[in-house]
Design a protein around this motif. Structure first.
Motif, PDB file in Angstrom:
ATOM      1  N   SER A   1       0.837  -1.189   0.000  1.00 17.00           N
ATOM      2  CA  SER A   1       0.000   0.000   0.000  1.00 17.00           C
ATOM      3  C   SER A   1       0.875   1.243   0.000  1.00 17.00           C
ATOM      4  O   SER A   1       2.051   1.190   0.362  1.00 17.00           O
ATOM      5  N   MET A   2       0.276   2.318  -0.434  1.00 18.41           N
ATOM      6  CA  MET A   2       0.941   3.621  -0.423  1.00 18.41           C
ATOM      7  C   MET A   2      -0.034   4.615   0.161  1.00 18.41           C
ATOM      8  O   MET A   2      -1.259   4.447   0.047  1.00 18.41           O
ATOM      9  N   GLY A   3       0.524   5.657   0.754  1.00 21.09           N
ATOM     10  CA  GLY A   3      -0.397   6.614   1.339  1.00 21.09           C
ATOM     11  C   GLY A   3       0.241   7.937   1.650  1.00 21.09           C
ATOM     12  O   GLY A   3       1.454   8.130   1.487  1.00 21.09           O
ATOM     13  N   TRP A   4      -0.602   8.822   2.071  1.00 18.75           N
ATOM     14  CA  TRP A   4      -0.189  10.156   2.491  1.00 18.75           C
ATOM     15  C   TRP A   4      -0.636  10.381   3.929  1.00 18.75           C
ATOM     16  O   TRP A   4      -1.763  10.041   4.304  1.00 18.75           O
ATOM     17  N   TYR A   5       0.251  10.971   4.692  1.00 15.48           N
ATOM     18  CA  TYR A   5      -0.012  11.362   6.068  1.00 15.48           C
ATOM     19  C   TYR A   5       0.419  12.812   6.199  1.00 15.48           C
ATOM     20  O   TYR A   5       1.184  13.317   5.374  1.00 15.48           O
ATOM     21  N   ARG A   6      -0.068  13.458   7.227  1.00 15.70           N
ATOM     22  CA  ARG A   6       0.328  14.852   7.419  1.00 15.70           C
ATOM     23  C   ARG A   6       0.528  15.146   8.900  1.00 15.70           C
ATOM     24  O   ARG A   6      -0.040  14.483   9.761  1.00 15.70           O
ATOM     25  N   GLN A   7       1.348  16.149   9.136  1.00 11.68           N
ATOM     26  CA  GLN A   7       1.612  16.567  10.507  1.00 11.68           C
ATOM     27  C   GLN A   7       1.651  18.083  10.554  1.00 11.68           C
ATOM     28  O   GLN A   7       2.508  18.704   9.910  1.00 11.68           O
ATOM     29  N   ALA A   8       0.726  18.634  11.307  1.00  7.48           N
ATOM     30  CA  ALA A   8       0.688  20.072  11.510  1.00  7.48           C
ATOM     31  C   ALA A   8       1.511  20.416  12.752  1.00  7.48           C
ATOM     32  O   ALA A   8       1.723  19.566  13.618  1.00  7.48           O
ATOM     33  N   PRO A   9       1.972  21.647  12.861  1.00  9.04           N
ATOM     34  CA  PRO A   9       2.770  22.044  14.023  1.00  9.04           C
ATOM     35  C   PRO A   9       2.040  21.758  15.333  1.00  9.04           C
ATOM     36  O   PRO A   9       0.877  22.122  15.498  1.00  9.04           O
ATOM     37  N   GLY A  10       2.720  21.079  16.238  1.00  2.68           N
ATOM     38  CA  GLY A  10       2.146  20.800  17.544  1.00  2.68           C
ATOM     39  C   GLY A  10       1.132  19.679  17.575  1.00  2.68           C
ATOM     40  O   GLY A  10       0.513  19.434  18.611  1.00  2.68           O
ATOM     41  N   LYS A  11       0.946  18.995  16.449  1.00  3.39           N
ATOM     42  CA  LYS A  11      -0.045  17.915  16.380  1.00  3.39           C
ATOM     43  C   LYS A  11       0.615  16.606  15.984  1.00  3.39           C
ATOM     44  O   LYS A  11       1.715  16.574  15.452  1.00  3.39           O
ATOM     45  N   GLN A  12      -0.113  15.512  16.226  1.00  6.30           N
ATOM     46  CA  GLN A  12       0.386  14.204  15.831  1.00  6.30           C
ATOM     47  C   GLN A  12       0.197  13.995  14.335  1.00  6.30           C
ATOM     48  O   GLN A  12      -0.683  14.594  13.712  1.00  6.30           O
TER      49      GLN A  12
ATOM     50  N   MET B   1      -5.740  17.461  -4.060  1.00  3.94           N
ATOM     51  CA  MET B   1      -6.354  18.150  -2.929  1.00  3.94           C
ATOM     52  C   MET B   1      -7.149  19.338  -3.445  1.00  3.94           C
ATOM     53  O   MET B   1      -6.577  20.270  -4.024  1.00  3.94           O
ATOM     54  N   ASN B   2      -8.448  19.283  -3.257  1.00  2.00           N
ATOM     55  CA  ASN B   2      -9.333  20.357  -3.691  1.00  2.00           C
ATOM     56  C   ASN B   2     -10.002  21.006  -2.491  1.00  2.00           C
ATOM     57  O   ASN B   2     -10.029  20.440  -1.393  1.00  2.00           O
ATOM     58  N   SER B   3     -10.556  22.174  -2.710  1.00  2.00           N
ATOM     59  CA  SER B   3     -11.273  22.899  -1.640  1.00  2.00           C
ATOM     60  C   SER B   3     -10.429  22.980  -0.380  1.00  2.00           C
ATOM     61  O   SER B   3     -10.907  22.692   0.734  1.00  2.00           O
ATOM     62  N   LEU B   4      -9.193  23.363  -0.540  1.00  3.28           N
ATOM     63  CA  LEU B   4      -8.270  23.386   0.596  1.00  3.28           C
ATOM     64  C   LEU B   4      -8.703  24.406   1.637  1.00  3.28           C
ATOM     65  O   LEU B   4      -9.253  25.474   1.307  1.00  3.28           O
ATOM     66  N   LYS B   5      -8.431  24.055   2.897  1.00  2.00           N
ATOM     67  CA  LYS B   5      -8.788  24.897   4.029  1.00  2.00           C
ATOM     68  C   LYS B   5      -7.517  25.238   4.818  1.00  2.00           C
ATOM     69  O   LYS B   5      -6.531  24.479   4.759  1.00  2.00           O
ATOM     70  N   PRO B   6      -7.533  26.311   5.568  1.00  2.00           N
ATOM     71  CA  PRO B   6      -6.350  26.634   6.390  1.00  2.00           C
ATOM     72  C   PRO B   6      -5.944  25.486   7.306  1.00  2.00           C
ATOM     73  O   PRO B   6      -4.743  25.285   7.547  1.00  2.00           O
ATOM     74  N   GLU B   7      -6.904  24.714   7.779  1.00  2.17           N
ATOM     75  CA  GLU B   7      -6.567  23.599   8.668  1.00  2.17           C
ATOM     76  C   GLU B   7      -5.900  22.435   7.944  1.00  2.17           C
ATOM     77  O   GLU B   7      -5.473  21.467   8.585  1.00  2.17           O
ATOM     78  N   ASP B   8      -5.788  22.506   6.632  1.00  2.00           N
ATOM     79  CA  ASP B   8      -5.029  21.505   5.886  1.00  2.00           C
ATOM     80  C   ASP B   8      -3.536  21.818   5.884  1.00  2.00           C
ATOM     81  O   ASP B   8      -2.738  21.013   5.387  1.00  2.00           O
ATOM     82  N   THR B   9      -3.176  22.958   6.426  1.00  3.80           N
ATOM     83  CA  THR B   9      -1.764  23.335   6.491  1.00  3.80           C
ATOM     84  C   THR B   9      -0.984  22.324   7.319  1.00  3.80           C
ATOM     85  O   THR B   9      -1.339  22.043   8.468  1.00  3.80           O
ATOM     86  N   ALA B  10       0.061  21.760   6.724  1.00  5.85           N
ATOM     87  CA  ALA B  10       0.847  20.716   7.381  1.00  5.85           C
ATOM     88  C   ALA B  10       2.002  20.317   6.469  1.00  5.85           C
ATOM     89  O   ALA B  10       2.052  20.732   5.302  1.00  5.85           O
ATOM     90  N   VAL B  11       2.875  19.490   7.001  1.00  7.57           N
ATOM     91  CA  VAL B  11       3.845  18.803   6.164  1.00  7.57           C
ATOM     92  C   VAL B  11       3.229  17.463   5.779  1.00  7.57           C
ATOM     93  O   VAL B  11       2.757  16.720   6.641  1.00  7.57           O
ATOM     94  N   TYR B  12       3.222  17.173   4.495  1.00  9.65           N
ATOM     95  CA  TYR B  12       2.606  15.954   3.980  1.00  9.65           C
ATOM     96  C   TYR B  12       3.704  14.941   3.660  1.00  9.65           C
ATOM     97  O   TYR B  12       4.661  15.254   2.936  1.00  9.65           O
ATOM     98  N   TYR B  13       3.521  13.739   4.184  1.00  9.78           N
ATOM     99  CA  TYR B  13       4.508  12.678   4.028  1.00  9.78           C
ATOM    100  C   TYR B  13       3.928  11.519   3.223  1.00  9.78           C
ATOM    101  O   TYR B  13       2.799  11.078   3.464  1.00  9.78           O
TER     102      TYR B  13
END
Length: 116
Positions: free
Chosen positions: A34-45, A83-95
């Motif tokens: 499998s392959m996937g995307w994960y993200r981590q925002a500042p101060g979050k898991q 990624m469509n309809s992006l929101k400010p809460e989508d801000t993160a590093v995507y892995y």
């Protein structure tokens, strides 16, 4: 050694779109479970964004359902995240993450910033 090369991150205004790419090298793409995307925002898991299996089954995090789409191109050894309809809460590093023979391999991450 498995190599994952992510690209496509950047800055966008709320409501905009971005497409992330992750190209895998030095292994057979079809050997990947499998392959996937994960993200981590500042101060979050780190959290799940989306995954796709060899059988093309997909899974999405609740926060992105209906807005993000994951796909894979076996011929190009690449997995995409539209990624469509992006929101400010989508801000993160995507892995990007690849699971092969129950071993996880991670990319270095690509930053996404969504401004309001």
């Amino acid at each position: 050694q498995v190599q994952l090369m992510e690209s496509g991150g950047g800055s966008v205004q709320a409501g905009g779109s971005l497409r992330l790419s992750c190209t895998v090298s030095r292994i057979s793409f079809i050997s990947i479970n499998s392959m996937g995307w994960y993200r981590q925002a500042p101060g979050k898991q780190r959290e799940l964004v989306a995954t796709v299996t060899t059988g093309e089954s997909t899974r999405y995090g609740e926060a992105v359902k209906g807005r993000f789409t994951i796909s894979r191109d076996n011929a190009k050894n690449t997995v995409y995240l539209q990624m469509n309809s992006l929101k400010p809460e989508d801000t993160a590093v995507y892995y990007c993450k690849v699971k092969r023979y129950n071993i996880d391999y991670w990319g270095k991450g690509t930053p996404v910033t969504v401004s309001s």
